[in-house]
Enzyme design. Structure first.
Site, PDB file in Angstrom:
ATOM      1  N   GLU A  21       0.836  -1.205   0.000  1.00 26.96           N
ATOM      2  CA  GLU A  21       0.000   0.000   0.000  1.00 26.96           C
ATOM      3  C   GLU A  21       0.869   1.252   0.000  1.00 26.96           C
ATOM      4  O   GLU A  21       0.564   2.235  -0.679  1.00 26.96           O
ATOM      5  CB  GLU A  21      -0.908   0.021   1.234  1.00 26.96           C
ATOM      6  CG  GLU A  21      -1.958  -1.048   1.247  1.00 26.96           C
ATOM      7  CD  GLU A  21      -2.776  -0.997   2.517  1.00 26.96           C
ATOM      8  OE1 GLU A  21      -3.941  -0.591   2.432  1.00 26.96           O
ATOM      9  OE2 GLU A  21      -2.244  -1.357   3.590  1.00 26.96           O
ATOM     10  N   LYS A  99     -11.788   3.824   1.428  1.00 30.82           N
ATOM     11  CA  LYS A  99     -10.622   3.204   0.814  1.00 30.82           C
ATOM     12  C   LYS A  99     -11.157   2.037  -0.014  1.00 30.82           C
ATOM     13  O   LYS A  99     -11.446   0.966   0.515  1.00 30.82           O
ATOM     14  CB  LYS A  99      -9.690   2.725   1.925  1.00 30.82           C
ATOM     15  CG  LYS A  99      -8.400   2.130   1.488  1.00 30.82           C
ATOM     16  CD  LYS A  99      -7.588   1.789   2.737  1.00 30.82           C
ATOM     17  CE  LYS A  99      -6.214   1.337   2.382  1.00 30.82           C
ATOM     18  NZ  LYS A  99      -5.375   1.150   3.573  1.00 30.82           N
TER      19      LYS A  99
END
Length: 123
Positions: A21, A99
């Site tokens: 990420e 997200k």
């Protein structure tokens, strides 16, 4: 309380607990409700009596596209703090961050957080 609503703002950031990420990044969407007295702006038709939406977007963009954080909870808190620092007229704010497709087991459209803060929370 009057509100200014900015919905589904999209940014690219590097927040998350997993190394991929932080390396690859991903899209984040942000909604804000800005609680501010808009009576005078409604009467005067003068931007100085309201909040400039473009400036609000830029403040949020600097946070989301800035320094990587482990948690979107932290990103939301930084957004709230930054908005209070930038806009004296702001009385309270609700920040919602999504997200999309988080890298966690299972099938999710998104994971998100929502916080509500008042100016007095930062005094």
């Amino acid at each position: 309380m009057d509100k200014i609503l900015l919905n589904r703002m999209m940014f690219y950031g590097y927040h998350g607990l997993f190394p991929e990420e932080n390396k690859l990044g991903q899209r984040f969407t942000v909604d804000v409700e800005l609680m501010v007295d808009l009576r005078q702006a409604g009467q005067t038709d003068d931007m100085n009596d309201s909040m400039d939406y473009g400036q609000v977007y830029q403040v949020i963009q600097r946070v989301v596209e800035g320094e990587a954080k482990n948690l979107i909870e932290t990103v939301a808190e930084k957004i709230a703090q930054s908005l209070f620092n930038a806009f004296n007229k702001l009385e309270a704010v609700k920040v919602h961050i999504d997200k999309p497709g988080p890298p966690i087991p299972g099938y999710y459209e998104s994971a998100g957080v929502e916080i509500y803060r008042e100016r007095q929370d930062y005094v």
